[in-house]
Each structure stands twice: as C-alpha cells, then as structure tokens.
Design a protein around this motif. Structure first.
Motif, PDB file in Angstrom:
ATOM      1  N   LYS A 194       0.407  -0.890  -0.358  1.00 55.83           N
ATOM      2  CA  LYS A 194      -0.132  -0.018  -0.349  1.00 55.83           C
ATOM      3  C   LYS A 194       0.759   1.538   0.211  1.00 55.83           C
ATOM      4  CE  LYS A 194      -3.891  -2.293   2.772  1.00 55.83           C
ATOM      5  NZ  LYS A 194      -4.115  -2.093   4.040  1.00 55.83           N
ATOM      6  N   GLY A 195       0.723   2.032  -1.187  1.00 56.74           N
ATOM      7  CA  GLY A 195       1.407   2.941  -0.969  1.00 56.74           C
ATOM      8  C   GLY A 195       2.464   2.771  -1.665  1.00 56.74           C
ATOM      9  N   GLY A 196       3.692   1.964  -2.441  1.00 56.93           N
ATOM     10  CA  GLY A 196       4.145   1.959  -3.301  1.00 56.93           C
ATOM     11  C   GLY A 196       5.432   0.889  -2.265  1.00 56.93           C
ATOM     12  N   LEU A 238       2.051  -5.252 -11.932  1.00 51.92           N
ATOM     13  CA  LEU A 238       3.264  -5.723 -11.175  1.00 51.92           C
ATOM     14  C   LEU A 238       3.436  -3.734 -10.964  1.00 51.92           C
ATOM     15  CD1 LEU A 238       5.633  -8.489 -12.076  1.00 51.92           C
ATOM     16  CD2 LEU A 238       4.307  -8.707  -9.682  1.00 51.92           C
ATOM     17  N   GLN A 239       3.652  -3.952  -9.254  1.00 47.62           N
ATOM     18  CA  GLN A 239       3.742  -2.326  -9.048  1.00 47.62           C
ATOM     19  C   GLN A 239       5.660  -2.488  -8.259  1.00 47.62           C
ATOM     20  OE1 GLN A 239       1.210  -1.514  -6.062  1.00 47.62           O
ATOM     21  NE2 GLN A 239      -1.117  -2.467  -7.873  1.00 47.62           N
ATOM     22  N   ASP A 240       6.132  -1.502  -8.748  1.00 48.67           N
ATOM     23  CA  ASP A 240       6.607  -0.874  -7.456  1.00 48.67           C
ATOM     24  C   ASP A 240       6.707  -1.378  -5.913  1.00 48.67           C
ATOM     25  OD1 ASP A 240       9.171  -0.296  -6.758  1.00 48.67           O
ATOM     26  OD2 ASP A 240       9.181   1.692  -6.723  1.00 48.67           O
ATOM     27  N   GLY A 241       7.699  -2.182  -5.520  1.00 47.73           N
ATOM     28  CA  GLY A 241       7.595  -2.986  -4.305  1.00 47.73           C
ATOM     29  C   GLY A 241       6.869  -4.665  -4.529  1.00 47.73           C
ATOM     30  N   SER A 242       6.453  -5.041  -6.138  1.00 47.45           N
ATOM     31  CA  SER A 242       5.372  -5.913  -5.314  1.00 47.45           C
ATOM     32  C   SER A 242       6.157  -7.177  -5.256  1.00 47.45           C
ATOM     33  CB  SER A 242       4.043  -6.318  -6.430  1.00 47.45           C
ATOM     34  OG  SER A 242       3.702  -4.936  -7.010  1.00 47.45           O
ATOM     35  N   LEU A 243       5.496  -7.491  -4.357  1.00 48.49           N
ATOM     36  CA  LEU A 243       6.309  -9.130  -3.832  1.00 48.49           C
ATOM     37  C   LEU A 243       5.008 -10.581  -5.055  1.00 48.49           C
ATOM     38  CD1 LEU A 243       7.272  -8.267  -0.207  1.00 48.49           C
ATOM     39  CD2 LEU A 243       8.448  -9.075  -1.432  1.00 48.49           C
ATOM     40  N   VAL A 244       6.789 -11.765  -5.536  1.00 43.40           N
ATOM     41  CA  VAL A 244       5.763 -12.608  -6.177  1.00 43.40           C
ATOM     42  C   VAL A 244       6.899 -13.658  -5.275  1.00 43.40           C
ATOM     43  CG1 VAL A 244       6.083 -14.067  -7.933  1.00 43.40           C
ATOM     44  CG2 VAL A 244       6.188 -10.660  -8.328  1.00 43.40           C
ATOM     45  N   ASP A 245       5.519 -14.613  -4.724  1.00 44.55           N
ATOM     46  CA  ASP A 245       6.424 -16.061  -4.133  1.00 44.55           C
ATOM     47  C   ASP A 245       5.977 -16.696  -4.856  1.00 44.55           C
ATOM     48  OD1 ASP A 245       6.493 -16.995  -1.451  1.00 44.55           O
ATOM     49  OD2 ASP A 245       4.927 -18.462  -2.170  1.00 44.55           O
ATOM     50  N   LEU A 246       6.718 -17.992  -5.370  1.00 42.55           N
ATOM     51  CA  LEU A 246       6.401 -18.852  -6.231  1.00 42.55           C
ATOM     52  C   LEU A 246       6.452 -20.572  -4.707  1.00 42.55           C
ATOM     53  CD1 LEU A 246       8.611 -18.316  -9.023  1.00 42.55           C
ATOM     54  CD2 LEU A 246       6.638 -17.824  -8.578  1.00 42.55           C
ATOM     55  N   CYS A 247       6.075 -20.055  -3.867  1.00 41.04           N
ATOM     56  CA  CYS A 247       6.599 -21.106  -3.465  1.00 41.04           C
ATOM     57  C   CYS A 247       7.940 -22.138  -2.698  1.00 41.04           C
ATOM     58  CB  CYS A 247       5.241 -22.683  -2.903  1.00 41.04           C
ATOM     59  SG  CYS A 247       5.031 -23.757  -1.924  1.00 41.04           S
ATOM     60  N   GLY A 248       8.722 -21.267  -2.281  1.00 42.44           N
ATOM     61  CA  GLY A 248       9.946 -21.750  -2.161  1.00 42.44           C
ATOM     62  C   GLY A 248      11.167 -20.574  -2.406  1.00 42.44           C
ATOM     63  N   ALA A 249      10.831 -19.606  -2.928  1.00 47.83           N
ATOM     64  CA  ALA A 249      11.147 -18.336  -3.453  1.00 47.83           C
ATOM     65  C   ALA A 249      10.009 -17.073  -3.282  1.00 47.83           C
ATOM     66  CB  ALA A 249      12.150 -18.194  -4.643  1.00 47.83           C
ATOM     67  N   MET A 251      10.272 -13.194  -4.373  1.00 48.68           N
ATOM     68  CA  MET A 251      10.959 -12.375  -5.321  1.00 48.68           C
ATOM     69  C   MET A 251      10.627 -11.564  -5.422  1.00 48.68           C
ATOM     70  SD  MET A 251      10.904 -13.772  -9.563  1.00 48.68           S
ATOM     71  CE  MET A 251       9.468 -14.024  -9.447  1.00 48.68           C
ATOM     72  N   LEU A 252      10.929  -9.534  -5.007  1.00 52.10           N
ATOM     73  CA  LEU A 252      10.560  -8.163  -5.014  1.00 52.10           C
ATOM     74  C   LEU A 252      10.627  -7.693  -6.460  1.00 52.10           C
ATOM     75  CD1 LEU A 252      10.380  -5.513  -3.322  1.00 52.10           C
ATOM     76  CD2 LEU A 252      12.559  -5.154  -3.192  1.00 52.10           C
ATOM     77  N   TRP A 253       9.833  -7.018  -6.500  1.00 53.49           N
ATOM     78  CA  TRP A 253      10.019  -6.329  -8.192  1.00 53.49           C
ATOM     79  C   TRP A 253      10.199  -5.007  -7.667  1.00 53.49           C
ATOM     80  CZ3 TRP A 253       9.009  -8.163 -13.013  1.00 53.49           C
ATOM     81  CH2 TRP A 253       8.804  -6.928 -13.854  1.00 53.49           C
ATOM     82  N   ARG A 254      10.857  -4.476  -8.520  1.00 54.34           N
ATOM     83  CA  ARG A 254      11.524  -2.977  -8.767  1.00 54.34           C
ATOM     84  C   ARG A 254      11.635  -1.743 -10.000  1.00 54.34           C
ATOM     85  NH1 ARG A 254      13.729  -0.255  -4.189  1.00 54.34           N
ATOM     86  NH2 ARG A 254      12.031   0.963  -5.093  1.00 54.34           N
TER      87      ARG A 254
END
Length: 422
Positions: A194-196, A238-249, A251-254
């Motif tokens: 929330k809020g980037g 995807l937004q700046d700071g979105s987190l993507v979880d693949l069940c084991g790793a 990722m932070l999206w910038r």
C-alpha cells in the motif's frame, strides 16, 4: 541494475527490475551469478517481440484431434477436463509485448532460473533441496514494449513444446464469459504494498494469480483444488515493491523509477565509512570497531578483529568477547550484556548490501533479529511487518537479505553505539 547476458535481450527494458529474496547470505547468491541463475535480473526490451495472446479455442474429444492441434507448433494452454475431453487455447504472436519466463527449470524457455530459499545458511556450499516446491515453469511476466511499459504476471510458463498443461487434478474452471482458466499446483502469490515501495508504505494483502492473470483470494491450502474468490477490483499489474512468491522463493519487483529513490552501492559504502569514521568503541574492551567492506559483507567471509557484535535483546554494540554465556550448548544464543545485564542472542553485525531492499536512504541504525543484518530504521520496520509465505501453509516475517525468520516478539533492534572516550 545489471545487464542481462541473455543474448535474446540486448536492451534494458526501461521500467522493470525484479529482485529475488532467494539469496542465502547478504542479498546475493552464495556462489555468485551463473548464467540465468542470478540474484538480480533486469528485463530488457527484446530485439524482436516474443509476446503471445489468446486466439483460437479448440474442444478436443479424440487423440487424433489433440495430435492435429499439437502439430501446429503454436503456444497453447491445455485444460484436461476428463479422459475424453480437453480444451486447448491457442496463443498467437503479439508484436506489442515481450514475455519473460521464470521457474526452476534450466531449459531454454526459462529466462530467469530460481532456486529454493534456504534461510540463514552460513557456509559456502549450496544446500541440497531434496524436493523443491517451485514449479519448473512457475510463471511468466508480459511487458508492453511501449510506454508506460506495463508489466503483468501470469501463473505457469510455457515449456519447451510451447505448452502449458493443466491435468485432470489441477484447479481449473470455465468463467462466465466462456474462457477457461486455472491455477498451478502450489500457486503464484502476489502482494502489492500500500502506497508503493517507500518510507510510509504498508504491506498489502496476499492474492493468487491465475494462469490467465485474474486475481483470487488465497485457497484454503496452497494446493487445494478449489480456488479462492475472484477479486474483481484488483489486477495482475506489477507495481514497484510488489512481492511474487513461487512457494520456495520470493521475488521483489522494482521499477526503474522506483530504483531512483533507493540508495546506490556508493551511498551504502559512504554510510559505512561514516560510521567507521566516528570510531565506535567496545564499551568493555575499549577497542575501536569497524564494519567490514561491502564486498566482504556480501561474501559473508570470516569475522574480522574489529567486527561489531550486538546483544540483540538490548542493542548494545560491542567487540567480540568470550564471557557471559548462559548456555554451553549454544553459547551465543543466551549471553548477558555487561552493560545492562539483559540476556539474549549475541551476533555479529553485517551491513545489508542489496540497495533494492531499502525503502529510504537513512543511516543504518537498526538490525534484524536474530540474523544481525543492519539497515535503516524504516527499512527494518517495513520488512518486519510483512508476512512472507513460508512452506505451503505458513506466513512469517523474514530478513530480506538472508531470509531468516524474524523473532516473533520484535523482529528488529535499535543499535546503541559507544563513541570514543578520548
């Protein structure tokens, strides 16, 4: 941002840089970047667009029908409804988008190879994963080639045969508008802050992304066959700071724009030198302390004589000393601070080396508990509030630099330095 050495991506995609949290030491892979397996991956505008978009739908009832469709060599998604019926959605070329695929497989269709996170490992050997929960073809990111370079994430990636296959037991369904959709075995979860990604940001809500990019609430369990509820007012962008979880790793999206507001390696090095120039001292031994260089911190090399140590329960910073043990078996987990007599973990301090994990450019004044990675106050408090997926059912806060689970009471400690007495 690093230039990707993938030959098919010669130019930097101007808006997007995902940074994974699957780094076991200090924001980087323990044995360095190797080809498509790296700690940071920058997206590039490809020389030739390779995006795809849905086109023809086939309902197949016989093996001959399936063979005829498969021979066309187009990208497709196959939904097996029963032994006798399969729905195949063909995808045609999209000249306006670039597609990047992420997964555990090292086959050519995967642009970014990810490995399981092993939290808090402190040796130089790769820890063997007996059975990975990350899909071989986990997800795909589709980026527009023209401004504003919007990036969308989808569950599942196309394999070497250009196919995504959802078997009989996979969660799948037909939407009211008639198009098929489904979920992968352990799912692809996304959280938009929330809020980037900045000083005042707050964690968002974890959602699951479908194969066609729709947003759903989480399933009852990670691999349940019944999907959550459709969240109509949210998207897979995807937004700046979105987190993507693949069940084991995770990722932070910038984005490129977001990275302009984060500290650079030079800035972090300047902060390190500023702390060391103040000549902090051990309040007991009165010897001068100094944080090691960023290169040594990233390599997690052997401890140095001037290495700062901290009593995490109170935050008093010392040099290393060998007294105050409360446990013979685990000598550094129960140590009594000679300054205030508080008992708690006693660990070396390491400056956090990955700038993309910082939400501001503040001084490194706080440490994560119990790992001892140091960064700014607002960065520490931001990550301490985020429940990261753990395994197939749990959530807990973790240090972004080494993925160590944070203390349940308070995941950070304010550092108390003593200046020189002279």
């Amino acid at each position: 941002r690093e230039k990707n050495n993938c030959e098919c991506c010669p130019f930097l995609h101007p808006n997007l840089t995902p940074t994974p949290l699957c780094d076991r030491y200090n924001g980087s892979l323990p044995n360095g970047d190797r080809g498509r397996r790296k700690s940071r991956f920058a997206l590039f505008k490809r020389t030739k667009a390779n995006g795809v978009k849905p086109s023809t739908v086939h309902i197949l009832n016989t093996p001959q029908d399936r063979k005829a469709v498969n021979c066309k060599g187009q990208h497709s998604i196959s939904y097996t409804l029963s032994r006798h019926q399969t729905v195949v959605v063909e995808y045609s070329h999209d000249k306006d988008t670039d597609m990047f695929q992420i997964g555990r497989s090292t086959e050519n269709p995967i642009d970014f190879v990810v490995t399981d996170t092993v939290a808090g490992g402190q040796d130089g050997e790769e820890t063997q994963i007996t059975q990975s929960t990350i899909s071989r073809f986990a997800c795909r990111v589709v980026c527009e080639r023209n401004p504003p370079y919007t990036a969308r994430i989808y569950a599942a990636g196309f394999d070497s045969s250009k196919n995504i296959f959802l078997g009989e037991k996979a969660a799948k369904w037909k939407n009211p508008d008639g198009h098929m959709d489904g979920l992968t075995t352990n799912g692809v979860l996304v959280m938009h802050p929330k809020g980037g990604f900045m000083e005042e940001s707050k964690p968002g809500v974890w959602r699951e992304i479908s194969v066609c990019g729709d947003v759903y609430s989480l399933r009852e369990t990670r691999s349940a066959q019944t999907p959550g509820k459709l969240v109509e007012n949210e998207s897979n962008i995807l937004q700046d700071g979105s987190l993507v979880d693949l069940c084991g790793a995770t990722m932070l999206w910038r984005t490129a724009e977001g990275l302009f507001h984060t500290p650079t390696q030079k800035h972090l090095e300047a902060l390190r030198q500023e702390i060391n120039a103040a000549r902090p001292q051990c309040p007991v031994g009165l010897n001068t302390l100094a944080f090691p260089s960023m290169q040594r911190s990233r390599a997690f090399s052997s401890l140095e004589d001037k290495q700062p140590w901290v009593y995490l329960a109170c935050g008093h910073v010392h040099g290393y000393h060998n007294w105050g043990h409360r446990s013979e078996r685990e000598p550094n987990t129960q140590r009594e601070c000679p300054m205030c007599r508080v008992v708690g973990p006693y660990v070396p301090l390491w400056l956090g080396c990955e700038p993309a994990f910082y939400v501001d450019t503040g001084a490194p004044t706080h440490a994560f508990v119990p790992c001892g990675h140091v960064c700014s106050e607002k960065s520490v408090k931001y990550w301490a509030e985020i429940p990261l997926p753990h395994g197939t059912h749990a959530f807990h806060a973790a240090c972004p630099f080494c993925a160590t689970q944070l203390s349940s009471s308070q995941g950070w400690s304010k550092l108390i330095f003593q200046g020189p007495v002279d």
